[in-house]
Design an enzyme around this catalytic site. Structure first.
Site, PDB file in Angstrom:
ATOM      1  N   VAL A  15     -66.855  29.988   3.295  1.00 27.71           N
ATOM      2  CA  VAL A  15     -66.683  28.667   4.237  1.00 27.71           C
ATOM      3  C   VAL A  15     -67.224  27.194   3.450  1.00 27.71           C
ATOM      4  O   VAL A  15     -67.206  26.349   4.133  1.00 27.71           O
ATOM      5  CB  VAL A  15     -67.073  28.772   5.709  1.00 27.71           C
ATOM      6  N   GLY A  16     -67.925  27.439   2.572  1.00 24.55           N
ATOM      7  CA  GLY A  16     -68.660  26.305   1.898  1.00 24.55           C
ATOM      8  C   GLY A  16     -70.163  26.265   1.992  1.00 24.55           C
ATOM      9  O   GLY A  16     -70.703  25.127   1.642  1.00 24.55           O
ATOM     10  N   LYS A  17     -70.755  27.322   1.863  1.00 26.09           N
ATOM     11  CA  LYS A  17     -72.264  27.541   2.177  1.00 26.09           C
ATOM     12  C   LYS A  17     -72.653  26.977   0.837  1.00 26.09           C
ATOM     13  O   LYS A  17     -73.539  26.352   0.541  1.00 26.09           O
ATOM     14  CB  LYS A  17     -72.562  28.824   2.334  1.00 26.09           C
ATOM     15  N   LYS A  39     -80.151  31.555  -3.847  1.00 26.29           N
ATOM     16  CA  LYS A  39     -79.520  32.495  -3.323  1.00 26.29           C
ATOM     17  C   LYS A  39     -79.860  33.678  -3.556  1.00 26.29           C
ATOM     18  O   LYS A  39     -79.530  34.725  -4.599  1.00 26.29           O
ATOM     19  CB  LYS A  39     -77.757  32.165  -4.100  1.00 26.29           C
ATOM     20  N   ASP A  48     -72.169  31.935  -7.125  1.00 29.27           N
ATOM     21  CA  ASP A  48     -72.873  31.173  -6.068  1.00 29.27           C
ATOM     22  C   ASP A  48     -74.293  30.690  -6.953  1.00 29.27           C
ATOM     23  O   ASP A  48     -74.808  29.480  -6.894  1.00 29.27           O
ATOM     24  CB  ASP A  48     -73.201  31.839  -5.174  1.00 29.27           C
ATOM     25  N   GLU A 109     -79.570  29.643   0.368  1.00 30.24           N
ATOM     26  CA  GLU A 109     -77.981  30.006   1.017  1.00 30.24           C
ATOM     27  C   GLU A 109     -78.173  31.589   1.536  1.00 30.24           C
ATOM     28  O   GLU A 109     -78.421  32.564   0.462  1.00 30.24           O
ATOM     29  CB  GLU A 109     -77.302  29.761  -0.303  1.00 30.24           C
ATOM     30  N   GLY A 110     -77.609  31.701   2.581  1.00 29.32           N
ATOM     31  CA  GLY A 110     -77.470  33.262   3.129  1.00 29.32           C
ATOM     32  C   GLY A 110     -76.222  33.834   2.235  1.00 29.32           C
ATOM     33  O   GLY A 110     -75.773  33.415   1.259  1.00 29.32           O
ATOM     34  N   GLY A 112     -72.559  35.880   3.361  1.00 27.58           N
ATOM     35  CA  GLY A 112     -71.740  36.103   4.536  1.00 27.58           C
ATOM     36  C   GLY A 112     -71.939  35.208   5.631  1.00 27.58           C
ATOM     37  O   GLY A 112     -72.644  34.164   5.611  1.00 27.58           O
TER      38      GLY A 112
HETATM   39 MG   LIG Z   1     -71.481  30.993  -1.300  1.00 26.09          MG
END
Ligand SMILES: [Mg+2]
Length: 221
Positions: A15-17, A39, A48, A109-110, A112
């Protein structure tokens, strides 16, 4: 851990994380802040992590940005098990803490959504609480967004829900729901914690004043 740690959580996967994490990192660096973007856990490739590695100016090694990575494009818990590996919360928190001591701000960044299993018996919610991080929820501004934001808020303990900031990511073309969502959400939550990120055609181009202001507001001015 006294320095701010931001945890970027998603209303869903994809979704854009990563985009938001990279933008916040870039903005802080523009402002001269020593920032690390992490990440910690990736599954299904390290794209990512590579993006955040670049956004952070490669001040950290890729393996520091992303110590745990698994090949299968599945929830990290399952992807790790396929390689007979496991990740535990204590190690992840310890790693983030070590990085935090070397930087002024850390953005994590998580993987999911909030309750996607990250490792053995933990998810992004556990990570958020353990780190006492500032939660930032990324949600596409489309039909269904209000439900997703409210579900995440409801899943958070009261104190974390109070700190929750929400970023609605605009679609390329406005729709009836993308126009009305922010107005309705502003009635349902603290309006100063609701942010709308304009659609960004090219992530490499200079940040517009509107985007800069949105990112600054998220980072607390
Ligand atoms: Mg990501």
């Amino acid at each position: 851990m006294s320095k701010p740690i931001f945890l970027i959580i998603g209303s869903d996967t994809g979704v854009g994380k990563t985009v938001l994490t990279a933008l916040l990192t870039r903005r802080l660096r523009e402002r001269g802040v020593r920032v690390a973007a992490l990440k910690p856990i990736c599954s299904g490739g390290r794209d990512d992590a590579r993006q955040l590695h670049s956004a952070g100016g490669k001040t950290l090694a890729l393996d520091e940005v992303n110590p745990w990575h698994f090949r299968a494009p599945l929830a990290p818990l399952i992807a790790a098990r396929r390689e007979s590996k496991s990740v535990n919360l204590r190690d992840v928190v310890q790693h983030i803490g070590q990085v935090n001591r070397r930087f002024e701000t850390v953005i994590v960044e998580g993987a999911g959504g909030l309750l996607s299993p990250l490792g053995e018996n933990f998810d992004s919610l556990d990570l958020l609480l353990k780190l006492r991080a500032m939660p930032i929820l990324v949600c596409p501004n489309r039909l269904g967004a209000i439900n997703q934001v409210l579900l995440v808020r409801k899943a958070l303990p009261k104190a974390a829900a109070k700190k929750l900031q929400v970023v609605l990511v605009s679609p390329p073309r406005a729709t009836a729901s993308s126009r009305s969502n922010p107005t309705l959400l502003a009635d349902l939550m603290e309006p100063s914690r609701l942010h709308v990120l304009p659609w960004l055609r090219n992530l490499q181009s200079p940040l517009t004043p509107t985007v800069q202001a949105t990112l600054d507001a998220l980072l607390g001015g």
